[in-house]
Scaffold this active site. Structure first.
Site, PDB file in Angstrom:
ATOM      1  N   HIS A   1      46.662  31.084   7.308  1.00  0.00           N
ATOM      2  CA  HIS A   1      46.054  31.234   5.975  1.00  0.00           C
ATOM      3  C   HIS A   1      45.267  29.968   5.662  1.00  0.00           C
ATOM      4  O   HIS A   1      45.802  28.997   5.128  1.00  0.00           O
ATOM      5  CB  HIS A   1      47.161  31.487   4.936  1.00  0.00           C
TER       6      HIS A   1
ATOM      7  N   HIS B   1      45.115  38.916  -0.153  1.00  0.00           N
ATOM      8  CA  HIS B   1      45.874  38.062  -1.053  1.00  0.00           C
ATOM      9  C   HIS B   1      46.507  38.986  -2.096  1.00  0.00           C
ATOM     10  O   HIS B   1      45.810  39.803  -2.713  1.00  0.00           O
ATOM     11  CB  HIS B   1      44.953  37.076  -1.775  1.00  0.00           C
TER      12      HIS B   1
ATOM     13  N   GLU C   1      49.912  36.379  -5.662  1.00  0.00           N
ATOM     14  CA  GLU C   1      49.780  34.927  -5.876  1.00  0.00           C
ATOM     15  C   GLU C   1      49.906  34.686  -7.380  1.00  0.00           C
ATOM     16  O   GLU C   1      50.816  34.001  -7.822  1.00  0.00           O
ATOM     17  CB  GLU C   1      48.425  34.434  -5.332  1.00  0.00           C
TER      18      GLU C   1
ATOM     19  N   ASP D   1      43.782  25.818   1.215  1.00  0.00           N
ATOM     20  CA  ASP D   1      42.540  25.053   1.022  1.00  0.00           C
ATOM     21  C   ASP D   1      42.874  23.566   1.063  1.00  0.00           C
ATOM     22  O   ASP D   1      42.912  22.891   0.026  1.00  0.00           O
ATOM     23  CB  ASP D   1      41.922  25.419  -0.342  1.00  0.00           C
TER      24      ASP D   1
HETATM   25  N1  HPA Z   1      43.546  32.604  -3.691  1.00  0.00           N
HETATM   26  C1  HPA Z   1      42.497  33.383  -3.902  1.00  0.00           C
HETATM   27  N2  HPA Z   1      41.287  33.100  -3.443  1.00  0.00           N
HETATM   28  C2  HPA Z   1      41.115  31.984  -2.736  1.00  0.00           C
HETATM   29  C3  HPA Z   1      42.167  31.138  -2.488  1.00  0.00           C
HETATM   30  C4  HPA Z   1      43.454  31.467  -2.993  1.00  0.00           C
HETATM   31  O1  HPA Z   1      44.476  30.771  -2.822  1.00  0.00           O
HETATM   32  N3  HPA Z   1      41.649  30.103  -1.773  1.00  0.00           N
HETATM   33  C5  HPA Z   1      40.341  30.355  -1.577  1.00  0.00           C
HETATM   34  N4  HPA Z   1      40.000  31.494  -2.168  1.00  0.00           N
HETATM   35 ZN    ZN Z   2      44.135  31.861   0.234  1.00  0.00          ZN
END
Ligand code: HPA
Ligand code: ZN
Length: 278
Positions: free
Chosen positions: A10, A189, A192, A271
């Site tokens: 990821h 995703h 989150e 990131d």
């Molecule tokens: N979540 C959603 N979009 C994203 C993320 C994330 O953690 N990092 C880069 N784009």
């Molecule tokens: Zn991500």
């Protein structure tokens, strides 16, 4: 731990753009940054949620224009990852963050793929996952999939990222079905910031092969049982969760609870230029 061989599942390649490279590329491309020093950029990396981060993330990636820019970005990440013992990496990229600025799709995928091929010579295996930006429309995702068709030999899967709440997986049901039909793997995703319902949709509507993040699945026991039964991996990103206030502090991170519940939770960067770690 430092010496162990690792897999990274990821990682948004645009999220590995360090401020130093941001300056170098801005200069090379004749662009003016909104910040006047590396320190000023780093000082701006205080986020209270996902959207705070995304606003800065899209701004940062605007320095990426040429095939060489995407090569340099990816090569720098791969060298750093190799030094951390990474042997296999599955990299997300956000083509719509670039094509919307007039950057040709071929520059993006060409530069990234050239760096991945070079790293393969040094023993790092890799896969490339193209993400759709969920704050944009499904029609725009369809157009992006169309643009990717000539490059499918380089792309292994499709994913879904960007602003989660208000943009449920079902919004992209048709484009993911088409991607699956093209032989692409499916990830998204989910959970989150979004509710367990979004994780259910990732499973039942998109038919994901893996869940990115998945934290909020823990709020629904039936959902946890389903993920365990399906043997699906979660790509968990603890430092990202900390920096985006998904968790209050690192000691409160649910990774241990995920593992205790029988979930295949893995640890990943997300990131790293923005959240620290690698
Ligand atoms: N979540 C959603 N979009 C994203 C993320 C994330 O953690 N990092 C880069 N784009
Ligand atoms: Zn991500």
């Amino acid at each position: 731990i430092a010496a162990l061989p690792k897999a990274e599942l990821h990682l948004h390649i645009e999220g590995s753009l360090e401020p130093e490279m941001m300056f170098a590329l801005a200069q090379r491309n004749g662009l003016k940054l909104a910040f006047d020093s590396v320190e000023a950029i780093r000082a701006a990396y205080e986020f209270s949620n996902l959207q705070d981060f995304l606003d800065i993330y899209y701004q940062g990636m605007a320095v990426l224009l040429t095939e060489q820019d995407f090569f340099d970005l990816t090569a720098a990440y791969l060298h750093r990852a190799a030094a951390d013992g990474v042997r296999h990496v599955e990299i997300f990229f956000d083509p719509q963050g670039h094509t919307a600025r007039g950057v040709p799709f071929a520059n993006v995928v060409g530069g990234i793929a050239r760096a991945l091929a070079e790293a393969e010579q040094r023993g790092i295996t890799s896969r490339l996952i193209m993400c759709f930006l969920r704050h944009l429309s499904e029609a725009e995702a369809e157009a992006t999939l169309d643009e990717a068709l000539p490059f499918l030999a380089l792309i292994h899967g499709v994913g879904l990222d960007s602003s989660e709440v208000g943009h449920p997986p079902e919004k992209f049901a048709r484009v993911f079905a088409r991607a699956r039909g093209l032989g692409l793997k499916i990830v998204a995703h989910a959970g989150e910031e979004g509710p367990p319902a979004y994780v259910w949709q990732a499973l039942d509507v998109l038919g994901v092969d893996r869940i990115d993040h998945g934290n909020r699945a823990l709020e629904d026991d039936a959902l946890v049982s389903r993920i365990v039964a399906d043997n699906l991996t979660l790509t968990v990103c603890p430092l990202s969760n900390l920096k985006l206030c998904v968790v209050r502090d690192i000691a409160a991170h649910p990774l241990r609870r995920m593992l205790a519940a029988g979930l295949r939770a893995t640890v990943n960067s997300d990131d790293p230029a923005y959240f620290g770690g690698y």
